[in-house]
Motif scaffolding. Structure first.
Motif, PDB file in Angstrom:
ATOM      1  N   PHE A  73       0.852  -1.197   0.000  1.00 38.78           N
ATOM      2  CA  PHE A  73       0.000   0.000   0.000  1.00 38.78           C
ATOM      3  C   PHE A  73       0.884   1.242   0.000  1.00 38.78           C
ATOM      4  O   PHE A  73       1.085   1.868   1.041  1.00 38.78           O
ATOM      5  CB  PHE A  73      -0.919   0.004   1.226  1.00 38.78           C
ATOM      6  N   PRO A  74       1.424   1.621  -1.163  1.00 42.31           N
ATOM      7  CA  PRO A  74       2.373   2.741  -1.204  1.00 42.31           C
ATOM      8  C   PRO A  74       1.787   4.094  -0.807  1.00 42.31           C
ATOM      9  O   PRO A  74       2.522   5.016  -0.502  1.00 42.31           O
ATOM     10  CB  PRO A  74       2.856   2.765  -2.658  1.00 42.31           C
ATOM     11  N   ASP A  75       0.457   4.195  -0.787  1.00 43.08           N
ATOM     12  CA  ASP A  75      -0.154   5.465  -0.400  1.00 43.08           C
ATOM     13  C   ASP A  75      -0.683   5.434   1.036  1.00 43.08           C
ATOM     14  O   ASP A  75      -1.472   6.280   1.433  1.00 43.08           O
ATOM     15  CB  ASP A  75      -1.282   5.839  -1.359  1.00 43.08           C
ATOM     16  N   ALA A  76      -0.211   4.467   1.826  1.00 43.40           N
ATOM     17  CA  ALA A  76      -0.648   4.341   3.221  1.00 43.40           C
ATOM     18  C   ALA A  76      -0.308   5.615   3.986  1.00 43.40           C
ATOM     19  O   ALA A  76       0.597   6.355   3.611  1.00 43.40           O
ATOM     20  CB  ALA A  76       0.032   3.153   3.884  1.00 43.40           C
ATOM     21  N   GLN A  77      -1.051   5.853   5.039  1.00 43.60           N
ATOM     22  CA  GLN A  77      -0.748   7.006   5.880  1.00 43.60           C
ATOM     23  C   GLN A  77      -1.018   6.658   7.327  1.00 43.60           C
ATOM     24  O   GLN A  77      -1.758   5.726   7.625  1.00 43.60           O
ATOM     25  CB  GLN A  77      -1.549   8.233   5.463  1.00 43.60           C
ATOM     26  N   VAL A  78      -0.401   7.401   8.212  1.00 48.01           N
ATOM     27  CA  VAL A  78      -0.577   7.210   9.642  1.00 48.01           C
ATOM     28  C   VAL A  78      -1.577   8.249  10.124  1.00 48.01           C
ATOM     29  O   VAL A  78      -1.412   9.438   9.863  1.00 48.01           O
ATOM     30  CB  VAL A  78       0.763   7.377  10.391  1.00 48.01           C
ATOM     31  N   ILE A  79      -2.596   7.784  10.815  1.00 48.86           N
ATOM     32  CA  ILE A  79      -3.597   8.699  11.356  1.00 48.86           C
ATOM     33  C   ILE A  79      -3.680   8.464  12.850  1.00 48.86           C
ATOM     34  O   ILE A  79      -3.855   7.332  13.294  1.00 48.86           O
ATOM     35  CB  ILE A  79      -4.979   8.466  10.723  1.00 48.86           C
ATOM     36  N   ASN A  80      -3.555   9.520  13.598  1.00 48.09           N
ATOM     37  CA  ASN A  80      -3.717   9.454  15.038  1.00 48.09           C
ATOM     38  C   ASN A  80      -5.209   9.609  15.327  1.00 48.09           C
ATOM     39  O   ASN A  80      -5.759  10.698  15.195  1.00 48.09           O
ATOM     40  CB  ASN A  80      -2.903  10.560  15.713  1.00 48.09           C
ATOM     41  N   LEU A  81      -5.858   8.498  15.689  1.00 47.84           N
ATOM     42  CA  LEU A  81      -7.303   8.536  15.908  1.00 47.84           C
ATOM     43  C   LEU A  81      -7.697   9.481  17.035  1.00 47.84           C
ATOM     44  O   LEU A  81      -8.818   9.975  17.067  1.00 47.84           O
ATOM     45  CB  LEU A  81      -7.848   7.135  16.166  1.00 47.84           C
ATOM     46  N   ALA A  82      -6.778   9.783  17.935  1.00 46.16           N
ATOM     47  CA  ALA A  82      -7.078  10.716  19.013  1.00 46.16           C
ATOM     48  C   ALA A  82      -7.335  12.117  18.463  1.00 46.16           C
ATOM     49  O   ALA A  82      -8.064  12.897  19.046  1.00 46.16           O
ATOM     50  CB  ALA A  82      -5.940  10.748  20.023  1.00 46.16           C
ATOM     51  N   GLU A  83      -6.724  12.438  17.300  1.00 48.85           N
ATOM     52  CA  GLU A  83      -6.928  13.739  16.687  1.00 48.85           C
ATOM     53  C   GLU A  83      -8.327  13.868  16.094  1.00 48.85           C
ATOM     54  O   GLU A  83      -8.801  14.962  15.840  1.00 48.85           O
ATOM     55  CB  GLU A  83      -5.883  13.989  15.599  1.00 48.85           C
ATOM     56  N   LEU A  84      -8.975  12.729  15.816  1.00 44.97           N
ATOM     57  CA  LEU A  84     -10.306  12.750  15.229  1.00 44.97           C
ATOM     58  C   LEU A  84     -11.361  12.668  16.321  1.00 44.97           C
ATOM     59  O   LEU A  84     -12.225  11.803  16.328  1.00 44.97           O
ATOM     60  CB  LEU A  84     -10.464  11.601  14.221  1.00 44.97           C
ATOM     61  N   ALA A  85     -11.290  13.584  17.249  1.00 46.99           N
ATOM     62  CA  ALA A  85     -12.222  13.618  18.369  1.00 46.99           C
ATOM     63  C   ALA A  85     -13.588  14.111  17.895  1.00 46.99           C
ATOM     64  O   ALA A  85     -13.702  14.768  16.853  1.00 46.99           O
ATOM     65  CB  ALA A  85     -11.682  14.540  19.457  1.00 46.99           C
ATOM     66  N   VAL A  86     -14.603  13.799  18.660  1.00 42.86           N
ATOM     67  CA  VAL A  86     -15.961  14.249  18.355  1.00 42.86           C
ATOM     68  C   VAL A  86     -15.956  15.770  18.189  1.00 42.86           C
ATOM     69  O   VAL A  86     -15.372  16.494  18.989  1.00 42.86           O
ATOM     70  CB  VAL A  86     -16.939  13.812  19.468  1.00 42.86           C
ATOM     71  N   GLY A  87     -16.553  16.237  17.111  1.00 43.21           N
ATOM     72  CA  GLY A  87     -16.624  17.667  16.827  1.00 43.21           C
ATOM     73  C   GLY A  87     -15.538  18.170  15.897  1.00 43.21           C
ATOM     74  O   GLY A  87     -15.629  19.286  15.382  1.00 43.21           O
ATOM     75  N   THR A  88     -14.490  17.381  15.642  1.00 45.78           N
ATOM     76  CA  THR A  88     -13.405  17.803  14.761  1.00 45.78           C
ATOM     77  C   THR A  88     -13.934  17.996  13.337  1.00 45.78           C
ATOM     78  O   THR A  88     -14.655  17.154  12.816  1.00 45.78           O
ATOM     79  CB  THR A  88     -12.271  16.749  14.742  1.00 45.78           C
TER      80      THR A  88
END
Length: 175
Positions: free
Chosen positions: A112-127
């Motif tokens: 998956f050369p287009d993979a990315q790292v996402i910090n799920l904590a940053e996607l808090a409710v209301g973001t």
């Protein structure tokens, strides 16, 4: 790519994480390799678009981090490399990474050369987020609920509320 092969105890190499200046990951990776140090800066491929063209570019998977496979004698060399801020520490010791983790990262990026790292904590409710891929591409909304691998997004265009269950990898945080 060179392996981080085990050597006799005093010269045993291990993988460590180096914290770098912002946007210096590729420069530092190249500089370390020129010094004979085994380093790895995982890169993901993304298509970047400008007003007049599109181009595939390689971006670091982990912002401001590079992995190094060194023995204790090489630690000072790494620290003195221009752009290196420090090693990452865990519980007062240099944070070590298992060889298997590095191999998993390499194989994942191969598949998956287009993979990315996402910090799920940053996607808090209301973001506030923008959907980057899929049927709802380019729609904006806000996070209603954060589930394990999917985020429930309220899309507030069209004068009504539409919810969509979207993979976290398809979202980008909007300022």
């Amino acid at each position: 790519m060179e392996s981080c092969a085990p050597l006799p105890q005093p010269l045993r190499r291990s993988w460590f994480v180096v914290y770098t200046r912002p946007r210096w990951e590729k420069k530092i990776d190249e500089s370390l390799k020129q010094q004979g140090i085994i380093s790895y800066c995982p890169l993901r491929m993304i298509q970047s678009k400008w007003a007049d063209r599109r181009k595939m570019v390689a971006l670091p998977l982990f912002s401001s981090y590079v992995f190094v496979c060194i023995n204790p004698r090489e630690e000072l060399k790494v620290r003195q490399t221009h752009g290196v801020i420090n090693f990452v520490y865990y519980m007062g010791k240099l944070a070590t990474i298992k060889d298997e983790i590095i191999e998993e990262i390499k194989s994942s990026l191969f598949l998956f050369p287009d993979a990315q790292v996402i910090n799920l904590a940053e996607l808090a409710v209301g973001t506030r987020v923008k959907i980057e891929h899929g049927i709802m591409q380019d729609k904006e909304g806000h996070v209603l609920r954060n589930e394990l691998h999917h985020i429930i997004v309220v899309i507030d265009s069209l004068n009504c509320v539409l919810t969509a269950k979207v993979p976290a990898t398809n979202l980008r945080i909007v300022n």
